[in-house]
Motif scaffolding. Structure first.
Motif, PDB file in Angstrom:
ATOM      1  N   UNK A 100       0.858  -1.191   0.000  1.00 46.84           N
ATOM      2  CA  UNK A 100       0.000   0.000   0.000  1.00 46.84           C
ATOM      3  C   UNK A 100       0.895   1.242   0.000  1.00 46.84           C
ATOM      4  N   UNK A 101       0.550   2.242  -0.814  1.00 45.92           N
ATOM      5  CA  UNK A 101       1.417   3.394  -0.922  1.00 45.92           C
ATOM      6  C   UNK A 101       0.644   4.638  -1.335  1.00 45.92           C
ATOM      7  N   UNK A 102       1.331   5.766  -1.215  1.00 48.18           N
ATOM      8  CA  UNK A 102       0.721   7.050  -1.566  1.00 48.18           C
ATOM      9  C   UNK A 102       1.815   8.010  -2.031  1.00 48.18           C
ATOM     10  N   UNK A 103       1.568   8.721  -3.121  1.00 49.81           N
ATOM     11  CA  UNK A 103       2.470   9.774  -3.584  1.00 49.81           C
ATOM     12  C   UNK A 103       2.204  11.042  -2.782  1.00 49.81           C
ATOM     13  N   UNK A 104       3.273  11.671  -2.309  1.00 49.30           N
ATOM     14  CA  UNK A 104       3.172  12.867  -1.474  1.00 49.30           C
ATOM     15  C   UNK A 104       4.067  13.956  -2.072  1.00 49.30           C
ATOM     16  N   UNK A 105       3.530  15.156  -2.181  1.00 52.02           N
ATOM     17  CA  UNK A 105       4.303  16.268  -2.733  1.00 52.02           C
ATOM     18  C   UNK A 105       5.591  16.455  -1.934  1.00 52.02           C
ATOM     19  N   UNK A 106       6.714  16.585  -2.648  1.00 55.02           N
ATOM     20  CA  UNK A 106       8.020  16.683  -1.991  1.00 55.02           C
ATOM     21  C   UNK A 106       8.325  18.114  -1.578  1.00 55.02           C
ATOM     22  N   UNK A 107       8.786  18.253  -0.324  1.00 62.63           N
ATOM     23  CA  UNK A 107       9.251  19.538   0.194  1.00 62.63           C
ATOM     24  C   UNK A 107      10.444  19.241   1.092  1.00 62.63           C
ATOM     25  N   UNK A 108      11.627  19.649   0.657  1.00 61.95           N
ATOM     26  CA  UNK A 108      12.857  19.364   1.394  1.00 61.95           C
ATOM     27  C   UNK A 108      12.795  19.855   2.830  1.00 61.95           C
ATOM     28  N   UNK A 109      12.038  20.923   3.056  1.00 61.24           N
ATOM     29  CA  UNK A 109      11.967  21.520   4.392  1.00 61.24           C
ATOM     30  C   UNK A 109      10.884  20.886   5.266  1.00 61.24           C
ATOM     31  N   UNK A 110      10.146  19.915   4.731  1.00 56.56           N
ATOM     32  CA  UNK A 110       9.083  19.299   5.518  1.00 56.56           C
ATOM     33  C   UNK A 110       9.665  18.535   6.705  1.00 56.56           C
ATOM     34  N   UNK A 111       9.105  18.786   7.888  1.00 53.20           N
ATOM     35  CA  UNK A 111       9.547  18.076   9.081  1.00 53.20           C
ATOM     36  C   UNK A 111       9.108  16.610   9.017  1.00 53.20           C
ATOM     37  N   UNK A 112       9.923  15.733   9.591  1.00 57.83           N
ATOM     38  CA  UNK A 112       9.572  14.307   9.630  1.00 57.83           C
ATOM     39  C   UNK A 112       8.273  14.112  10.413  1.00 57.83           C
ATOM     40  N   UNK A 113       8.085  14.895  11.463  1.00 54.80           N
ATOM     41  CA  UNK A 113       6.850  14.790  12.256  1.00 54.80           C
ATOM     42  C   UNK A 113       5.631  15.144  11.414  1.00 54.80           C
ATOM     43  N   UNK A 114       5.767  16.154  10.532  1.00 53.38           N
ATOM     44  CA  UNK A 114       4.643  16.528   9.663  1.00 53.38           C
ATOM     45  C   UNK A 114       4.417  15.477   8.574  1.00 53.38           C
ATOM     46  N   UNK A 115       5.501  14.886   8.085  1.00 53.57           N
ATOM     47  CA  UNK A 115       5.356  13.820   7.090  1.00 53.57           C
ATOM     48  C   UNK A 115       4.575  12.649   7.670  1.00 53.57           C
ATOM     49  N   UNK A 116       4.832  12.296   8.914  1.00 48.04           N
ATOM     50  CA  UNK A 116       4.102  11.197   9.549  1.00 48.04           C
ATOM     51  C   UNK A 116       2.610  11.498   9.634  1.00 48.04           C
ATOM     52  N   UNK A 117       2.280  12.758   9.899  1.00 46.11           N
ATOM     53  CA  UNK A 117       0.866  13.150   9.951  1.00 46.11           C
ATOM     54  C   UNK A 117       0.220  12.954   8.584  1.00 46.11           C
ATOM     55  N   UNK A 118       0.943  13.334   7.525  1.00 45.20           N
ATOM     56  CA  UNK A 118       0.414  13.192   6.169  1.00 45.20           C
ATOM     57  C   UNK A 118       0.274  11.710   5.793  1.00 45.20           C
ATOM     58  N   UNK A 119       1.228  10.888   6.198  1.00 44.39           N
ATOM     59  CA  UNK A 119       1.143   9.451   5.924  1.00 44.39           C
ATOM     60  C   UNK A 119      -0.067   8.852   6.628  1.00 44.39           C
ATOM     61  N   UNK A 120      -0.311   9.280   7.856  1.00 42.93           N
ATOM     62  CA  UNK A 120      -1.485   8.780   8.583  1.00 42.93           C
ATOM     63  C   UNK A 120      -2.777   9.171   7.873  1.00 42.93           C
ATOM     64  N   UNK A 121      -2.796  10.370   7.308  1.00 38.06           N
ATOM     65  CA  UNK A 121      -3.992  10.850   6.612  1.00 38.06           C
ATOM     66  C   UNK A 121      -4.355   9.944   5.440  1.00 38.06           C
ATOM     67  N   UNK A 122      -3.352   9.499   4.688  1.00 41.02           N
ATOM     68  CA  UNK A 122      -3.610   8.730   3.472  1.00 41.02           C
ATOM     69  C   UNK A 122      -3.550   7.216   3.680  1.00 41.02           C
ATOM     70  N   UNK A 123      -2.669   6.748   4.563  1.00 44.59           N
ATOM     71  CA  UNK A 123      -2.468   5.306   4.725  1.00 44.59           C
ATOM     72  C   UNK A 123      -2.983   4.775   6.060  1.00 44.59           C
ATOM     73  N   UNK A 124      -3.559   5.681   6.865  1.00 46.24           N
ATOM     74  CA  UNK A 124      -4.139   5.291   8.152  1.00 46.24           C
ATOM     75  C   UNK A 124      -3.117   4.531   9.008  1.00 46.24           C
ATOM     76  N   UNK A 125      -1.950   5.116   9.129  1.00 47.44           N
ATOM     77  CA  UNK A 125      -0.874   4.550   9.937  1.00 47.44           C
ATOM     78  C   UNK A 125      -0.636   5.483  11.119  1.00 47.44           C
ATOM     79  N   UNK A 126      -0.973   5.049  12.309  1.00 48.00           N
ATOM     80  CA  UNK A 126      -0.877   5.864  13.519  1.00 48.00           C
ATOM     81  C   UNK A 126       0.493   6.539  13.609  1.00 48.00           C
ATOM     82  N   UNK A 127       0.489   7.865  13.776  1.00 48.12           N
ATOM     83  CA  UNK A 127       1.727   8.645  13.805  1.00 48.12           C
ATOM     84  C   UNK A 127       2.694   8.119  14.861  1.00 48.12           C
TER      85      UNK A 127
END
Length: 354
Positions: A100-127
């Protein structure tokens, strides 16, 4: 959720994320499969009293989402996904071990903590349960939320660039209490009139090196004393066509050199595990039998020869953490080599110190 088209109760991920057309103000009532079927006959929203015209390309979008949810991967090689529009130079891909996967817009400055939130939004993976890795110079690097000096880490901190695939591992169970006498219990209905087996195997590792195998052929091992691991062997109800395996592990009594355990399902005679039905899986500590240590709801199995259901890792303090897996593999109880190769590829993990 129940689909108004087929009348079946399905998981929320099997429905579109949003109403099918601009101006649709109703909830989503039709599953992805029913929407694909509907779009073959009509381009009007099927919801009662709506009748909005549906946009071009919607059928392909839903078909792509179904392919993501229910992949039929090659048994030889799983190809990493790319964004559907070919714009890999602007995206990264977050992918669970089961594909299972999801394409996410790339931003070099994105925090890892914020990326986890976005992954949870699309893949329902608890942050709080996510561990993220990506390949850097042929080594798997863990993306931690903070650097060694306590600052918030970003994608740029670890050298992640557009087009990279981020591997997402999910922690299923962690506790301050030591897990002790645990049971991995699986029942299934075998296909056809002749008995067949959905073999359940426990593979014990020292880091990346196999130590021991427990399955229907290997019920004992000389270095595992006092019955600290027990495999039931083949248990069959020929009248009901039901097979059953039970593996019991006393984690605190395992040999000192064992720090990882993988629980694997594989088809012994059938070409794929997808042929086995009516699965019931339980994994629990005997002292807390009502607490499931891994996902115990298995609707269906993928069209592959073997799947690594979960893995258990030992921490330096003696605690064992349980992680979701779902990795597909060739191989079975007659030939574990492809499964060991897959595991060793997954274990190519090295933390990049920064």
């Amino acid at each position: 959720m129940e689909c108004l088209g087929c009348g079946k109760k399905k998981l929320s991920k099997e429905f579109p994320d949003e109403p099918p057309a601009d101006g649709c103000v109703h909830p989503v009532h039709y599953c992805l499969r029913c929407m694909v079927d509907h779009l073959e006959k009509s381009n009007v929203c099927p919801s009662t009293n709506c009748h909005k015209e549906l946009p071009d390309g919607l059928k392909k979008k839903y078909e792509d989402e179904l392919n993501f949810l229910f992949p039929v991967p090659s048994l030889e090689k799983m190809v990493l996904p790319q964004p559907a529009d070919g714009t890999s130079d602007r995206y990264i891909v977050a992918m669970l071990l089961n594909g299972d996967h999801r394409s996410i817009a790339f931003d070099e400055a994105q925090k890892i903590s914020d990326l986890k939130i976005e992954i949870n939004k699309y893949l329902r993976a608890d942050v709080k349960k996510q561990k993220l890795f990506f390949n850097l110079n042929n080594e798997e690097v863990e993306l931690k939320e903070n650097t060694s000096n306590g600052e918030s880490a970003t994608l740029g901190t670890y050298g992640v660039s557009a087009g990279c695939t981020i591997r997402v591992i999910i922690l299923l169970y962690s506790t301050n209490h030591l897990i002790e006498d645990c049971v991995f219990d699986l029942c299934w209905e075998y296909p056809g009139s002749e008995p067949d087996f959905l073999d359940t195997t426990a593979l014990f590792y020292n880091d990346k090196t196999p130590v021991a195998t427990f399955d229907y052929q290997h019920l004992n091992h000389p270095s595992f004393k006092n019955g600290c691991v027990r495999h039931s062997g083949d248990l069959l109800d020929l009248k009901k066509k039901i097979g059953h395996y039970m593996i019991t592990v006393r984690f605190q009594e395992l040999p000192e050199n064992v720090n990882r355990v993988f629980f694997v399902l594989s088809a012994r005679n059938s070409p794929t595990i997808a042929r086995f039905k009516r699965l019931r899986l339980s994994f629990f500590d005997k002292k807390e039998p009502n607490t499931q240590l891994c996902k115990n709801h298995v609707e269906s199995l993928p069209n592959v020869q073997a799947v690594i259901m979960c893995r258990v890792d030992k921490l330096p303090n003696g605690q064992w953490n349980i992680y979701d897996d779902g990795t597909f593999s060739n191989g079975n109880a007659k030939n574990y080599d492809p499964i060991h190769q897959k595991i060793q590829a997954v274990l190519g993990v090295k933390l990049l110190r920064r």
